[in-house]
Scaffold this motif. Structure first.
Motif, short mmCIF file in Angstrom:
data_model
loop_
_atom_site.label_atom_id
_atom_site.label_comp_id
_atom_site.label_asym_id
_atom_site.label_seq_id
_atom_site.Cartn_x
_atom_site.Cartn_y
_atom_site.Cartn_z
N SER A 150 -38.07 69.93 2.40
CA SER A 150 -37.63 70.12 3.79
C SER A 150 -36.48 71.26 3.80
O SER A 150 -36.47 71.70 4.61
N LYS A 151 -35.99 71.40 2.08
CA LYS A 151 -35.73 73.05 2.30
C LYS A 151 -36.13 73.93 2.31
O LYS A 151 -35.36 75.09 2.64
N SER A 152 -37.32 73.86 2.26
CA SER A 152 -38.44 75.07 2.59
C SER A 152 -38.22 75.61 4.04
O SER A 152 -38.23 76.78 4.59
N TYR A 153 -37.53 74.65 5.15
CA TYR A 153 -37.40 75.18 6.50
C TYR A 153 -36.33 75.96 6.74
O TYR A 153 -35.64 76.77 7.22
N GLN A 154 -35.13 75.77 5.63
CA GLN A 154 -33.76 76.54 5.73
C GLN A 154 -34.13 77.22 4.76
O GLN A 154 -33.82 78.50 5.29
N ILE A 155 -35.12 77.96 3.33
CA ILE A 155 -34.59 79.05 2.72
C ILE A 155 -35.50 79.97 3.32
O ILE A 155 -35.59 81.09 2.82
N VAL A 156 -37.07 79.36 3.80
CA VAL A 156 -38.01 80.13 4.27
C VAL A 156 -37.93 79.79 6.25
O VAL A 156 -39.18 79.18 6.12
N PRO A 157 -37.24 80.44 7.09
CA PRO A 157 -37.41 79.67 8.23
C PRO A 157 -38.89 79.75 8.70
O PRO A 157 -39.77 80.50 8.10
N LEU A 158 -39.09 79.69 9.93
CA LEU A 158 -40.11 79.69 10.38
C LEU A 158 -41.11 80.81 10.84
O LEU A 158 -39.57 81.61 11.47
N ASN A 159 -41.72 81.88 10.16
CA ASN A 159 -42.65 82.77 10.92
C ASN A 159 -41.55 83.96 9.87
O ASN A 159 -41.54 84.66 10.52
#
Length: 256
Positions: free
Chosen positions: A148-157
């Motif tokens: 879940s934190k990966s979407y904040q650290i590495v945003p989409l695209n």
């Protein structure tokens, strides 16, 4: 009417979660139905989607080709994260295979129906023990939180696959071998002493067939040493799980 831009965002979120679960150790067993993997990944995407930034749809590329590249990027990132977790956790299995090779169990390798590969007895035992311990200390929650934190650290695209990613993966792969050697080192040392003792015995009493008598002796010594070290395995597994979390966040940060 539905907002198709939000649907496209949700699909990318779902793809990263699905790739992560497919390559990760939680649902990597062959007996897990594909629909269960898809359903679990869909549930994760539904939970994560509301916490995404409101302007996520605006950052997505326009056009079919741009969105296709975003699909490949999110799938690749999920696979990389799952692969990193699997490599570190498989260090327990490698340690068991080293022990089995010295004990003699490697000659009785079996085909594991869960993974579809050949695994030795101690290797499979240690791996399943590590998974059970991981579930008992809520390690799967830590893994889901990292996703879940990966979407904040590495945003989409926003993922970039350059040389730094390869270097981090190489370090994780080398670290897995180091962990496997450290875990198996005490038992390997005891078995080495047993081999030296049998060698001296063969020199002093040549009439004894050490080759045949050595097999049960090494098995007994190896299993006895393993049983004595099992209570200490919890501390080792905790450190390995901390390494998994550290490597995950390191791999995410080099994506930017």
């Amino acid at each position: 009417m539905p907002d198709f831009s939000q649907v496209s965002v949700f699909f990318l979120v779902f793809l990263r979660a699905l790739a992560f679960m497919m390559a990760g150790p939680l649902l990597a067993f062959g007996g897990v139905p594909p629909l269960l993997k898809i359903g679990f990944s869909l549930a994760l995407a539904i939970v994560v989607y509301p916490v995404l930034p409101a302007d996520t749809a605006a950052s997505l590329p326009e056009g079919l080709w741009g969105y296709g590249l975003a699909v490949i990027s999110e799938t690749g990132l999920g696979l990389l994260l799952g692969l990193a977790v699997t490599m570190v956790l498989n260090s327990i299995r490698m340690a068991g295979q080293m022990i089995d090779f010295q004990i003699g169990y490697s000659m009785a390798s079996i085909v594991d129906p869960a993974s579809g590969t050949q695994n030795t007895l101690v290797a499979q035992y240690l791996y399943l023990l590590a998974l059970i311990f991981w579930l008992l200390i809520d390690g799967h929650y830590t893994l889901i939180m990292a996703l879940s934190k990966s979407y904040q650290i590495v945003p989409l695209n926003a993922a970039s696959f350059d040389n730094s990613v390869s270097l981090v993966l190489l370090k994780i792969f080398a670290g897995a071998f180091t962990i496997a050697l450290q875990v198996s080192a005490p038992i390997l040392a005891v078995l080495l002493i047993a081999d030296l003792t049998l060698g001296f015995l063969a020199r002093t009493a040549p009439q004894i067939n050490v080759f045949l008598t050595g097999f049960p002796i090494k098995i007994a010594v190896g299993l006895l040493t393993l049983s004595l070290l099992i209570p200490l395995l919890g501390t080792v597994l905790r450190s390995i799980f901390n390494i998994i979390e550290r490597d995950l966040y390191t791999l995410m940060r080099v994506q930017l």
